[in-house]
Write a protein that holds these residues in place. Structure first.
Motif, PDB file in Angstrom:
ATOM      1  N   TYR A 186     -13.656  88.826  55.986  1.00  0.00           N
ATOM      2  CA  TYR A 186     -13.451  87.503  56.581  1.00  0.00           C
ATOM      3  C   TYR A 186     -13.850  86.459  55.545  1.00  0.00           C
ATOM      4  O   TYR A 186     -14.940  86.544  54.984  1.00  0.00           O
ATOM      5  CB  TYR A 186     -14.301  87.347  57.849  1.00  0.00           C
ATOM      6  N   THR A 187     -12.975  85.529  55.279  1.00  0.00           N
ATOM      7  CA  THR A 187     -13.264  84.444  54.337  1.00  0.00           C
ATOM      8  C   THR A 187     -13.582  83.217  55.168  1.00  0.00           C
ATOM      9  O   THR A 187     -12.703  82.670  55.841  1.00  0.00           O
ATOM     10  CB  THR A 187     -12.055  84.202  53.408  1.00  0.00           C
ATOM     11  N   VAL A 188     -14.859  82.791  55.125  1.00  0.00           N
ATOM     12  CA  VAL A 188     -15.296  81.799  56.121  1.00  0.00           C
ATOM     13  C   VAL A 188     -16.522  81.038  55.630  1.00  0.00           C
ATOM     14  O   VAL A 188     -17.284  81.541  54.795  1.00  0.00           O
ATOM     15  CB  VAL A 188     -15.591  82.548  57.459  1.00  0.00           C
ATOM     16  N   ALA A 194      -6.630  75.056  55.292  1.00  0.00           N
ATOM     17  CA  ALA A 194      -6.171  76.190  54.476  1.00  0.00           C
ATOM     18  C   ALA A 194      -7.087  76.385  53.274  1.00  0.00           C
ATOM     19  O   ALA A 194      -7.585  75.411  52.701  1.00  0.00           O
ATOM     20  CB  ALA A 194      -4.746  75.952  53.987  1.00  0.00           C
ATOM     21  N   GLN A 195      -7.297  77.627  52.903  1.00  0.00           N
ATOM     22  CA  GLN A 195      -8.134  77.944  51.743  1.00  0.00           C
ATOM     23  C   GLN A 195      -7.552  77.328  50.465  1.00  0.00           C
ATOM     24  O   GLN A 195      -6.330  77.268  50.294  1.00  0.00           O
ATOM     25  CB  GLN A 195      -8.225  79.461  51.567  1.00  0.00           C
ATOM     26  N   SER A 196      -8.445  76.972  49.514  1.00  0.00           N
ATOM     27  CA  SER A 196      -7.982  76.364  48.262  1.00  0.00           C
ATOM     28  C   SER A 196      -7.110  77.320  47.454  1.00  0.00           C
ATOM     29  O   SER A 196      -6.203  76.882  46.745  1.00  0.00           O
ATOM     30  CB  SER A 196      -9.179  75.910  47.421  1.00  0.00           C
ATOM     31  N   PRO A 214     -17.435  75.088  51.558  1.00  0.00           N
ATOM     32  CA  PRO A 214     -17.160  76.330  50.820  1.00  0.00           C
ATOM     33  C   PRO A 214     -17.015  77.498  51.804  1.00  0.00           C
ATOM     34  O   PRO A 214     -17.654  77.514  52.853  1.00  0.00           O
ATOM     35  CB  PRO A 214     -18.408  76.541  49.958  1.00  0.00           C
ATOM     36  N   GLU A 215     -16.167  78.451  51.445  1.00  0.00           N
ATOM     37  CA  GLU A 215     -15.974  79.663  52.266  1.00  0.00           C
ATOM     38  C   GLU A 215     -16.212  80.885  51.385  1.00  0.00           C
ATOM     39  O   GLU A 215     -15.660  80.981  50.284  1.00  0.00           O
ATOM     40  CB  GLU A 215     -14.534  79.753  52.769  1.00  0.00           C
ATOM     41  N   THR A 216     -16.984  81.828  51.896  1.00  0.00           N
ATOM     42  CA  THR A 216     -17.276  83.041  51.125  1.00  0.00           C
ATOM     43  C   THR A 216     -16.365  84.181  51.572  1.00  0.00           C
ATOM     44  O   THR A 216     -16.034  84.289  52.756  1.00  0.00           O
ATOM     45  CB  THR A 216     -18.735  83.463  51.342  1.00  0.00           C
ATOM     46  N   GLY A 249      -4.719  80.595  60.903  1.00  0.00           N
ATOM     47  CA  GLY A 249      -5.372  80.535  59.598  1.00  0.00           C
ATOM     48  C   GLY A 249      -4.490  79.956  58.505  1.00  0.00           C
ATOM     49  O   GLY A 249      -3.413  79.406  58.757  1.00  0.00           O
ATOM     50  N   SER A 250      -4.958  80.089  57.256  1.00  0.00           N
ATOM     51  CA  SER A 250      -4.431  79.372  56.092  1.00  0.00           C
ATOM     52  C   SER A 250      -2.918  79.447  55.918  1.00  0.00           C
ATOM     53  O   SER A 250      -2.246  78.423  55.791  1.00  0.00           O
ATOM     54  CB  SER A 250      -5.047  79.934  54.817  1.00  0.00           C
ATOM     55  N   VAL A 251      -2.380  80.654  55.841  1.00  0.00           N
ATOM     56  CA  VAL A 251      -0.963  80.806  55.495  1.00  0.00           C
ATOM     57  C   VAL A 251      -0.108  80.279  56.643  1.00  0.00           C
ATOM     58  O   VAL A 251       0.868  79.548  56.437  1.00  0.00           O
ATOM     59  CB  VAL A 251      -0.644  82.286  55.158  1.00  0.00           C
ATOM     60  N   SER A 294      -3.519  84.811  58.128  1.00  0.00           N
ATOM     61  CA  SER A 294      -4.887  84.394  57.778  1.00  0.00           C
ATOM     62  C   SER A 294      -5.027  84.299  56.268  1.00  0.00           C
ATOM     63  O   SER A 294      -4.258  84.904  55.515  1.00  0.00           O
ATOM     64  CB  SER A 294      -5.906  85.398  58.322  1.00  0.00           C
ATOM     65  N   GLY A 295      -6.032  83.557  55.832  1.00  0.00           N
ATOM     66  CA  GLY A 295      -6.320  83.474  54.405  1.00  0.00           C
ATOM     67  C   GLY A 295      -7.042  84.704  53.904  1.00  0.00           C
ATOM     68  O   GLY A 295      -6.861  85.124  52.759  1.00  0.00           O
ATOM     69  N   GLN A 296      -7.884  85.298  54.751  1.00  0.00           N
ATOM     70  CA  GLN A 296      -8.696  86.440  54.296  1.00  0.00           C
ATOM     71  C   GLN A 296      -7.863  87.671  53.967  1.00  0.00           C
ATOM     72  O   GLN A 296      -8.278  88.518  53.186  1.00  0.00           O
ATOM     73  CB  GLN A 296      -9.786  86.810  55.320  1.00  0.00           C
ATOM     74  N   GLY A 330     -14.457  80.989  64.101  1.00  0.00           N
ATOM     75  CA  GLY A 330     -14.563  80.594  62.700  1.00  0.00           C
ATOM     76  C   GLY A 330     -14.979  79.137  62.560  1.00  0.00           C
ATOM     77  O   GLY A 330     -15.391  78.495  63.542  1.00  0.00           O
ATOM     78  N   VAL A 331     -14.855  78.601  61.364  1.00  0.00           N
ATOM     79  CA  VAL A 331     -15.273  77.225  61.094  1.00  0.00           C
ATOM     80  C   VAL A 331     -14.067  76.271  61.039  1.00  0.00           C
ATOM     81  O   VAL A 331     -14.208  75.082  61.298  1.00  0.00           O
ATOM     82  CB  VAL A 331     -16.125  77.168  59.795  1.00  0.00           C
ATOM     83  N   TYR A 332     -12.866  76.796  60.764  1.00  0.00           N
ATOM     84  CA  TYR A 332     -11.684  75.916  60.727  1.00  0.00           C
ATOM     85  C   TYR A 332     -11.476  75.216  62.067  1.00  0.00           C
ATOM     86  O   TYR A 332     -11.075  74.053  62.120  1.00  0.00           O
ATOM     87  CB  TYR A 332     -10.406  76.713  60.414  1.00  0.00           C
ATOM     88  N   TYR A 333     -11.697  75.970  63.136  1.00  0.00           N
ATOM     89  CA  TYR A 333     -11.527  75.377  64.459  1.00  0.00           C
ATOM     90  C   TYR A 333     -12.515  74.210  64.628  1.00  0.00           C
ATOM     91  O   TYR A 333     -12.180  73.178  65.219  1.00  0.00           O
ATOM     92  CB  TYR A 333     -11.734  76.453  65.519  1.00  0.00           C
TER      93      TYR A 333
END
Ligand code: GLU
Length: 321
Positions: free
Chosen positions: A195-197, A88-90, A119-121, A70-72, A150-152, A40-43
């Motif tokens: 996947y939210t990324v 973490a996701q907004s 931004p993550e889609t 991930g986020s949570v 994970s956030g997704q 992913g991109v967070y890493y």
């Protein structure tokens, strides 16, 4: 603190073993930043923010970026002191600050924001031969909704619910981590994954090079209404050509990656980290395609948990707050 030491030991074993022999020992303070799956991109956020800190403030800090769930997970881990900083996701940042969603009734009062990133889609990725061209087609399919933490996972559950699909009875829902989910799609063990990324993500680039993939639009009237009612969501289009075989733009919705910490993290450490990022923003922009859009204006938006005082000090010095 025992758990924290165990994590640091594990991180040390994996990431530092190769470095110990070649780099002189440094007296700097350790900083641990948690991201997401290695694909992913967070890493990449965790790695490159650490690179800046180590490069420009290495006498004072030893920063290690590591994969995480991930986020949570990251929000809970910074609150517990297992990580100094997490991504973490907004939408999860908002829910944590307000005691909603997976944080229902338990607002994370000690959560603090540093800045926003890319931004993550919200992506629904399938094989072209799986017979899925809309969210409704997921019924009866094997679908990865994201690992717990994970956030997704929350986004997948929202999308399914808004389309009248019960994740327990209407689909065979899997909770794989993303690197396993990408492989499982190629190996035909699952039919699709959420996947939210940020884009482009290796988690989609890699399977797209060996398999005919499709990204399914998430743009029904129910989704548009849901997005319109929430300040942290926005409709967007993934441009044609972002991934091999995805030749037309795909409409879906998006969040923003945010970087968070705890109120207990020292002001000096957060000030140094934030300063490292903003004084070398060009370098960070060049580190990954998803980071090209970063600007001080965008990076100070979309933050629900209050700013950490160390970050606020830097923003005030720059006249941004
Ligand atoms: N948005 C995902 C999450 O919150 C992580 C995406 C990534 O690793 O880039 O778990």
């Amino acid at each position: 603190m025992i758990a924290r030491r165990a994590i640091l030991a594990a991180v040390g074993a994996v990431f530092l073993s190769g470095l110990v022999a070649t780099q002189p020992a440094r007296a700097g303070q350790d900083i641990l930043i948690g991201g997401g799956s290695v694909t992913g991109v967070y890493y990449q956020v965790a790695l490159h923010v650490c690179n800046l800190l180590n490069k420009y403030d290495g006498d004072n800090y030893n920063c290690v970026g590591r994969p995480a769930l991930g986020s949570v997970f990251n929000i809970r881990a910074v609150e517990r002191g297992l990580l100094d900083v997490g991504v973490a996701q907004s939408d999860r940042n908002y829910e944590a600050a307000n005691g909603m969603g997976e944080f229902e009734g338990k607002p994370q009062g000690g959560l603090r924001s540093l800045f926003s990133m890319h931004p993550e889609t919200v992506l629904l990725v399938t094989r072209k031969d799986a017979g899925i061209s809309s969210v409704a087609d997921l019924k009866g399919k094997v679908v990865n909704i994201g690992n717990p933490g994970s956030g997704q996972r929350g986004n997948a559950e929202d999308v399914l619910r808004l389309h009248g699909i019960d994740s327990e009875t209407d689909i065979d829902a899997q909770g794989l981590q993303q690197q396993e989910a990408s492989r499982a799609l190629v190996d035909r063990k699952i039919d699709a994954f959420f996947y939210t990324v940020g884009n482009p993500a290796a988690a989609i680039e890699e399977p797209a090079n060996s398999t005919d993939l499709a990204i399914v639009p998430i743009n029904s009237a129910a989704i548009r209404d849901y997005v319109n009612e929430r300040p942290y969501y926005v409709m967007t289009t993934i441009p044609a050509g972002t991934y091999t075989g995805v030749d037309q733009g795909v409409e879906t919705y998006a969040v923003t990656a945010t970087v968070v910490t705890s109120e207990n993290t020292s002001d000096e450490m957060i000030y140094a980290l934030v300063k490292g990022v903003f004084e070398h923003l060009d370098e960070l922009r060049g580190a990954h395609k998803a980071f090209r859009v970063l600007s001080p204006e965008s990076m100070l938006q979309g933050l629900s948990a209050p700013l950490h005082p160390g970050a606020l000090k830097y923003y005030r010095e720059r006249g941004w707050k």
